[in-house]
Enzyme design. Structure first.
Site, PDB file in Angstrom:
ATOM      1  CB  SER A 229      -0.925   0.000   1.216  1.00 40.71           C
ATOM      2  OG  SER A 229      -0.167   0.035   2.396  1.00 40.71           O
ATOM      3  CD  GLU A 250       6.524  -1.946  -9.173  1.00 42.74           C
ATOM      4  OE1 GLU A 250       5.444  -1.406  -9.468  1.00 42.74           O
ATOM      5  OE2 GLU A 250       7.493  -1.989  -9.938  1.00 42.74           O
ATOM      6  CG  LEU A 251       4.198   2.167  -3.349  1.00 43.02           C
ATOM      7  CD1 LEU A 251       4.452   3.511  -2.706  1.00 43.02           C
ATOM      8  CD2 LEU A 251       4.488   1.037  -2.368  1.00 43.02           C
ATOM      9  CB  CYS A 284      -1.605  -2.850  -7.463  1.00 39.06           C
ATOM     10  SG  CYS A 284      -0.522  -3.768  -8.547  1.00 39.06           S
TER      11      CYS A 284
HETATM   12  P1  NAD Z   1      -1.386  -3.267   4.584  1.00 40.81           P
HETATM   13  O1  NAD Z   1      -1.028  -1.930   4.077  1.00 40.81           O
HETATM   14  O2  NAD Z   1      -1.390  -3.515   6.050  1.00 40.81           O
HETATM   15  O3  NAD Z   1      -0.406  -4.363   3.950  1.00 40.81           O
HETATM   16  C1  NAD Z   1      -0.086  -4.466   2.592  1.00 40.81           C
HETATM   17  C2  NAD Z   1       1.145  -5.376   2.487  1.00 40.81           C
HETATM   18  O4  NAD Z   1       2.250  -4.720   3.091  1.00 40.81           O
HETATM   19  C3  NAD Z   1       1.006  -6.687   3.259  1.00 40.81           C
HETATM   20  O5  NAD Z   1       1.610  -7.705   2.520  1.00 40.81           O
HETATM   21  C4  NAD Z   1       1.744  -6.444   4.572  1.00 40.81           C
HETATM   22  O6  NAD Z   1       2.327  -7.615   5.109  1.00 40.81           O
HETATM   23  C5  NAD Z   1       2.817  -5.485   4.151  1.00 40.81           C
HETATM   24  N1  NAD Z   1       3.205  -4.568   5.211  1.00 40.81           N
HETATM   25  C6  NAD Z   1       2.377  -3.837   5.997  1.00 40.81           C
HETATM   26  N2  NAD Z   1       3.098  -3.077   6.846  1.00 40.81           N
HETATM   27  C7  NAD Z   1       4.407  -3.347   6.597  1.00 40.81           C
HETATM   28  C8  NAD Z   1       5.636  -2.869   7.127  1.00 40.81           C
HETATM   29  N3  NAD Z   1       5.674  -1.926   8.092  1.00 40.81           N
HETATM   30  N4  NAD Z   1       6.787  -3.383   6.632  1.00 40.81           N
HETATM   31  C9  NAD Z   1       6.779  -4.305   5.644  1.00 40.81           C
HETATM   32  N5  NAD Z   1       5.651  -4.782   5.095  1.00 40.81           N
HETATM   33  C10 NAD Z   1       4.478  -4.304   5.555  1.00 40.81           C
HETATM   34  O7  NAD Z   1      -2.801  -3.614   4.039  1.00 40.81           O
HETATM   35  P2  NAD Z   1      -3.585  -4.958   3.791  1.00 40.81           P
HETATM   36  O8  NAD Z   1      -4.893  -4.886   4.538  1.00 40.81           O
HETATM   37  O9  NAD Z   1      -2.777  -6.200   3.937  1.00 40.81           O
HETATM   38  O10 NAD Z   1      -3.838  -4.736   2.265  1.00 40.81           O
HETATM   39  C11 NAD Z   1      -4.697  -3.717   1.823  1.00 40.81           C
HETATM   40  C12 NAD Z   1      -4.017  -2.596   1.115  1.00 40.81           C
HETATM   41  O11 NAD Z   1      -2.725  -2.931   0.686  1.00 40.81           O
HETATM   42  C13 NAD Z   1      -4.792  -2.281  -0.125  1.00 40.81           C
HETATM   43  O12 NAD Z   1      -5.590  -1.161   0.080  1.00 40.81           O
HETATM   44  C14 NAD Z   1      -3.778  -2.070  -1.214  1.00 40.81           C
HETATM   45  O13 NAD Z   1      -3.629  -0.697  -1.496  1.00 40.81           O
HETATM   46  C15 NAD Z   1      -2.488  -2.530  -0.641  1.00 40.81           C
HETATM   47  N6  NAD Z   1      -1.910  -3.652  -1.383  1.00 40.81           N
HETATM   48  C16 NAD Z   1      -1.293  -3.353  -2.553  1.00 40.81           C
HETATM   49  C17 NAD Z   1      -0.714  -4.363  -3.288  1.00 40.81           C
HETATM   50  C18 NAD Z   1      -0.029  -4.068  -4.581  1.00 40.81           C
HETATM   51  O14 NAD Z   1       0.129  -4.972  -5.380  1.00 40.81           O
HETATM   52  N7  NAD Z   1       0.442  -2.841  -4.813  1.00 40.81           N
HETATM   53  C19 NAD Z   1      -0.787  -5.674  -2.840  1.00 40.81           C
HETATM   54  C20 NAD Z   1      -1.428  -5.947  -1.623  1.00 40.81           C
HETATM   55  C21 NAD Z   1      -1.981  -4.913  -0.895  1.00 40.81           C
END
Ligand code: NAD
Length: 476
Positions: A229, A250-251, A284
């Site tokens: 994210s 890659e966000l 994404c």
């Molecule tokens: P999240 O933001 O908590 O986590 C997203 C990902 O980041 C997860 O895999 C998590 O393990 C990792 N993460 C979270 N905090 C981290 C940190 N401090 N250090 C390292 N890794 C960390 O949210 P979520 O509920 O798991 O997913 C929802 C949101 O995440 C969505 O709204 C979307 O925008 C984003 N997301 C984006 C992608 C992408 O391909 N760009 C993929 C998955 C999730």
């Protein structure tokens, strides 16, 4: 067939047990326990760092031909094991089996592409001012990398980072997604069986913020790569910046879709409905803001809603399932927040709108209309099966609205006018523009966002840029 044997992978060994903390891994379709994931202790992280540092000294000198041969073996093994790896992805992530197996199979191409490209990491010769001087530029691997990958494409997101790092001659510590970990353990087994030397790739698990802070702050790590994210990406990039470390980010995005009156409306509506619901919208680059020109609006909405409503939702292992559950319960809560806000902002729910059943994290494919541009669904990425559809009058208006958010990942345009396609593809602020089809994420094409959606590209000719440093050598 048993679910993946979950473990850490450090210095060429699969490790688990002892007094390590463990985390439950749940099937999102049934909420049943699939396995226990061991978290890395501080000692495990230190071992992984030391192993990656030691391995880098030899791996950086390994000939590209040897690196290429290992990547080719990984591609072969990926194809051989795709069915079993795909089944485990369906179990712990939820997507339909065919989508999961396709995710794995396609990744064999990423390994092959990097096997070829790593033989073409060229430097250059700069003509000297004095004929006795020789001036050359070489590109060298940056060093030990730390990568953090998400749960939506657990195999794809991880392999892209691994093949780029090790193809460039770097070593890597990767933390995969704890919610859906089987694919990343399977990847460790693929690289192990393909003959990758110990320490070149290490896999760790834990509390994401604790692991990422520890690794980013370690002086051993020289580069950070993250997919996830925007808020988390900004936090990690800030931390990396404080330690002067290179990043690839890659966000998320909030991909606009521009459907013009002159497009092939019904085929576009059908294609978009199916693409929107791939991986239950947890992609994404999923099309997420639908702007449809006035004359085409009613026809588009009718066909789009019809197809969305016809999608069969169920357990990804069942025959005929077209959309599985959301990957975890957090996503259900998030969809409900989007729809609560939509109702308060005058939005009309014309399909779906709620959770399905109370077992498993299923959510009905949903279409919302009549939202103002500042409704939550129009400004925040939904990352789920909810699609807002709105009208526009003319090209300049829709370009302004499409570009109004801080994101810039993917964008989509449907038109039969060459002039409109040309004008809009120049005007859209996005890392990727798709006109009349979906054509991204191939191994030979660069994938990445601009603005808040990220830094750097994965794939294509650009793939090694983030993993190499430039050295200038001059000699008399
Ligand atoms: P999240 O933001 O908590 O986590 C997203 C990902 O980041 C997860 O895999 C998590 O393990 C990792 N993460 C979270 N905090 C981290 C940190 N401090 N250090 C390292 N890794 C960390 O949210 P979520 O509920 O798991 O997913 C929802 C949101 O995440 C969505 O709204 C979307 O925008 C984003 N997301 C984006 C992608 C992408 O391909 N760009 C993929 C998955 C999730």
């Amino acid at each position: 067939m048993a679910y993946q044997d979950l473990a850490l992978y450090i210095d060429g060994e699969f490790v688990k047990g002892g007094d390590r903390r463990e985390q439950d891994v749940i099937n999102p379709a049934t909420q049943e326990l699939l396995g226990k994931l061991p978290h890395a202790s501080k000692a495990d992280l230190d071992r992984a760092l030391a192993a990656a540092q030691r391995a880098f000294e030899t791996w950086k000198k390994t000939s590209p031909l040897e690196r290429s041969a290992i990547l080719r073996r990984v591609a072969e093994l990926t194809r051989t094991r795709a069915k079993e790896i795909g089944r485990d992805i369906t179990l712990d992530q939820g997507k339909p089996l065919a989508e999961a197996v396709a995710e794995v199979t396609i990744c064999a191409e990423h390994a092959e592409w990097h096997a070829e490209e790593c033989r073409r990491i060229y430097g250059r010769v700069i003509p000297p001012r004095n004929p006795n001087v020789r001036q050359i530029v070489v590109r060298e691997p940056i060093g030990v990398c730390a990568a953090f990958t998400p749960w939506n494409f657990p195999f794809n997101q991880a392999i892209r980072k691994i093949v780029a790092a090790i193809g460039a001659g770097c070593t890597l510590i990767l933390k995969g997604p704890e919610d859906s970990p089987s694919a990343v353990v399977a990847l460790a087994r693929l690289f192990h069986d393909a003959g990758l030397p110990p320490g070149v790739l290490n896999i760790v698990w834990g509390v994401p913020s604790e692991v990422s802070t520890y690794l980013i702050e370690s002086p051993i790590v020289r580069k950070i790569s993250f997919t996830g994210s925007v808020p988390v990406g900004k936090q990690l990039a800030a931390m990396a910046g404080a330690h002067m470390k290179r990043v690839t980010m890659e966000l998320g995005g909030h991909s606009p879709v521009l459907v013009f009156d002159d497009a092939d409306i019904e085929p576009a509506a059908e294609m978009l409905a199916r693409f929107k619901l791939r991986n239950a919208g947890q992609v994404c680059v999923s099309p997420t803001r639908f702007y449809v020109q006035e004359k085409a609006y009613d026809r588009f909405l009718a066909r789009f809603t019809e197809v969305i409503g016809s999608i069969k939702v169920g357990n990804g292992l069942d025959d005929g399932t077209q959309m599985g559950p959301l990957a975890h319960e957090r996503r259900i809560a998030s969809m409900e927040q989007f729809l609560d806000d939509a109702s308060h902002r005058g939005g009309k729910i014309v399909a779906g709108g709620s959770r399905i059943g109370d077992k498993g994290f299923f959510f009905a494919p949903t279409v919302v209309t009549d939202l103002p541009d500042d409704a939550k669904l129009m400004v925040d990425e939904p990352f789920g099966p909810v699609a807002p559809v709105t009208r526009f009058k003319d090209t300049e208006e829709v370009l302004r609205r499409a570009n109004s958010l801080p994101f810039g990942l993917a964008s989509y345009v449907f038109t039969n006018s060459l002039k409109t396609a040309h004008h809009v593809s120049n005007g859209l602020e996005a890392g990727m523009v798709n006109i009349n089809h979906f054509g991204m994420a191939l191994s030979e094409t660069p994938f990445g966002g601009i603005k808040d959606s990220g830094i750097g590209s994965e794939g294509g000719q650009e793939t090694f840029d983030g993993y190499l440093v430039t050295k200038f050598i001059t000699q008399v």
